[in-house]
Design an enzyme around this catalytic site. Structure first.
Site, PDB file in Angstrom:
ATOM      1  N   ARG A  64       0.213  -1.165  -0.181  1.00  0.00           N
ATOM      2  CA  ARG A  64       0.178  -0.232   0.060  1.00  0.00           C
ATOM      3  C   ARG A  64       0.300   1.551  -0.014  1.00  0.00           C
ATOM      4  NH1 ARG A  64      -1.673   2.575   4.211  1.00  0.00           N
ATOM      5  NH2 ARG A  64      -1.631   0.826   5.648  1.00  0.00           N
ATOM      6  N   TYR A 117     -17.217  16.533 -17.074  1.00  0.00           N
ATOM      7  CA  TYR A 117     -17.098  15.264 -16.618  1.00  0.00           C
ATOM      8  C   TYR A 117     -17.983  15.253 -15.872  1.00  0.00           C
ATOM      9  CZ  TYR A 117     -17.868  10.371 -14.794  1.00  0.00           C
ATOM     10  OH  TYR A 117     -18.480   9.451 -14.865  1.00  0.00           O
ATOM     11  N   ASP A 190      -7.383  18.754 -15.877  1.00  0.00           N
ATOM     12  CA  ASP A 190      -7.702  17.464 -16.460  1.00  0.00           C
ATOM     13  C   ASP A 190      -7.042  16.597 -17.216  1.00  0.00           C
ATOM     14  OD1 ASP A 190      -8.602  14.846 -17.139  1.00  0.00           O
ATOM     15  OD2 ASP A 190     -10.689  14.933 -15.868  1.00  0.00           O
ATOM     16  N   LYS A 215      -8.273   5.718 -20.015  1.00  0.00           N
ATOM     17  CA  LYS A 215      -7.908   6.119 -21.443  1.00  0.00           C
ATOM     18  C   LYS A 215      -7.207   5.569 -21.802  1.00  0.00           C
ATOM     19  CE  LYS A 215     -12.109   7.527 -19.265  1.00  0.00           C
ATOM     20  NZ  LYS A 215     -12.635   7.206 -17.937  1.00  0.00           N
TER      21      LYS A 215
END
Length: 414
Positions: A64, A117, A190, A215
């Site tokens: 982690r 978005y 973004d 993406k």
């Protein structure tokens, strides 16, 4: 390693991997998937802390906190964006939430692009505004003056997408960075739609950049992930705390491996995406069944000049407005063979989606109307297939509606 020591194409293939050997004397050409959740350490010493563990020196404690496969990915995405710090998290949404959480505290204020978005807008409204008492103003950021007018003394963050999803609007990153910094605010961008191959917001003045690696960075529609990059040391420390401890939203070793593999072909894919998208956009712009095409590579795009100034290419995503109603849209979608109806974008396969009922369905009808997200609007992620096949498929499907009533049910805003 010097982030600027190699070209973009070379770093896409090799950066971050060659120093991730799993054991002395073993030199993998491709970084392996390190699935171990924990690592043995040689000894303990008085005064040791988590901060003493340095993954860049081959020291690992718990996956982690740091993992060799993820570490390689984080170095690569940072290098490609020209950044000092990179973080790989579990999704693009997690990248946005982690970044905003690292910057914002109750009572702060955010100025954001109105055309975001739908999930990002919902996050800002339902989580940061309603639960954390962070003020949010959405503005038409195509004009930097609108951003300047919305700034307050308590503004801590300006949040932009460029190009936006789904109307492909642009904002002037350099101009908005100046506005944000004049008010001691951070600018977050973004950069998912273009990838660092076509746009590098940090070089234009942004403080932090995020990606949905789902993406274009991964590029094969088989992994969900997100990335955060920054040159701001203090901000990086906060993001690192949230990624590893505060939220624990780190990317898994397997998804890190898939994204590393996908990024090896990023330059090749982005060039083909753009070549195909420009050809499709020009074809659609001339078709009688299409009312409008939104793609910054077209000279008709109202911000084409800005695109040429701040971008090195126009990307592979466009949107179009059909000259028909919802019934005609349904008929068109049902006739397509090479464009599956699906959310997401950036994979080698072409996809098409209907924002009003899919990605932007969390918005109210009034919000969609105000943005110009009509029932006739479709977003296309143009893949790397033969463009002749894609064009023929679209032409065939458009012929299904070309003789119908072409009146729009609502007024389009673009």
């Amino acid at each position: 390693m010097d982030n600027n020591s190699n070209s973009f194409e070379t770093m896409s293939v090799t950066y971050g991997e060659r120093d991730q050997s799993p054991a002395p004397g073993v030199e993998d050409v491709v970084v392996p998937i390190h699935l171990s959740s924990t690592y043995s350490i040689p000894r303990i010493e008085k005064g040791m802390s988590l901060e003493d563990v340095n993954a860049d020196d081959g020291e690992y404690l718990y996956s982690r906190l740091a993992n060799p496969t993820r570490n390689a990915l984080e170095h690569r995405i940072a290098a490609l964006e020209g950044a000092s710090h990179g973080f790989a998290v579990v999704s693009g949404t997690a990248a946005i939430a982690t970044t905003m959480s690292a910057i914002l505290t109750p009572g702060d204020h955010v100025v954001a692009f109105e055309d975001l978005y739908g999930g990002t807008k919902s996050m800002l409204k339902r989580f940061f505004n309603e639960r954390l008492n962070v003020g949010v103003d959405f503005v038409d950021a195509t004009d930097p003056e609108n951003v300047a007018a919305a700034m307050r003394d308590e503004t801590a963050l300006v949040w932009m997408e460029t190009p936006t999803n789904p109307l492909i609007h642009l904002c002037d990153i350099a101009a908005i960075a100046e506005i944000a910094h004049a008010h001691d605010a951070k600018l977050g961008v973004d950069n998912t739609f273009l990838s660092p191959y076509f746009q590098q917001p940090l070089a234009l003045g942004a403080d932090v950049v995020i990606h949905s690696t789902t993406k274009y960075l991964n590029g094969h529609s088989d992994s969900i992930g997100g990335a955060i990059v920054t040159d701001d040391d203090a901000l990086a420390e906060e993001i690192g705390f949230l990624q590893q401890i505060g939220l624990g939203a780190m990317l898994s070793p397997f998804d890190s491996y898939l994204t590393l593999r996908g990024m090896k072909t990023l330059p090749l894919r982005m060039r083909q995406h753009e070549q195909n998208a420009l050809a499709i956009a020009r074809f659609l712009e001339e078709h009688p069944a299409v009312d409008a095409v939104h793609y910054p590579g077209l000279e008709s795009h109202p911000q084409h000049d800005l695109a040429c100034e701040q971008m090195d290419g126009f990307g592979g995503t466009l949107s179009l407005e059909l000259a028909t109603d919802l019934d005609g849209v349904v008929e068109f979608l049902g006739a397509l063979q090479h464009f599956p109806l699906a959310v997401s974008l950036g994979g080698v396969e072409s996809l098409i989606e209907h924002p009003a009922t899919m990605t932007h369905s969390p918005l109210t009808q009034a919000e969609r109307d105000a943005l110009g997200i009509t029932d006739s609007l479709l977003r296309i992620s143009v893949g790397t297939e033969a463009v002749e096949d894609l064009r023929y498929d679209l032409d065939t499907a458009l012929s299904m509606i070309s003789t119908t009533d072409t009146a729009h049910p609502t007024t389009t805003q673009s």
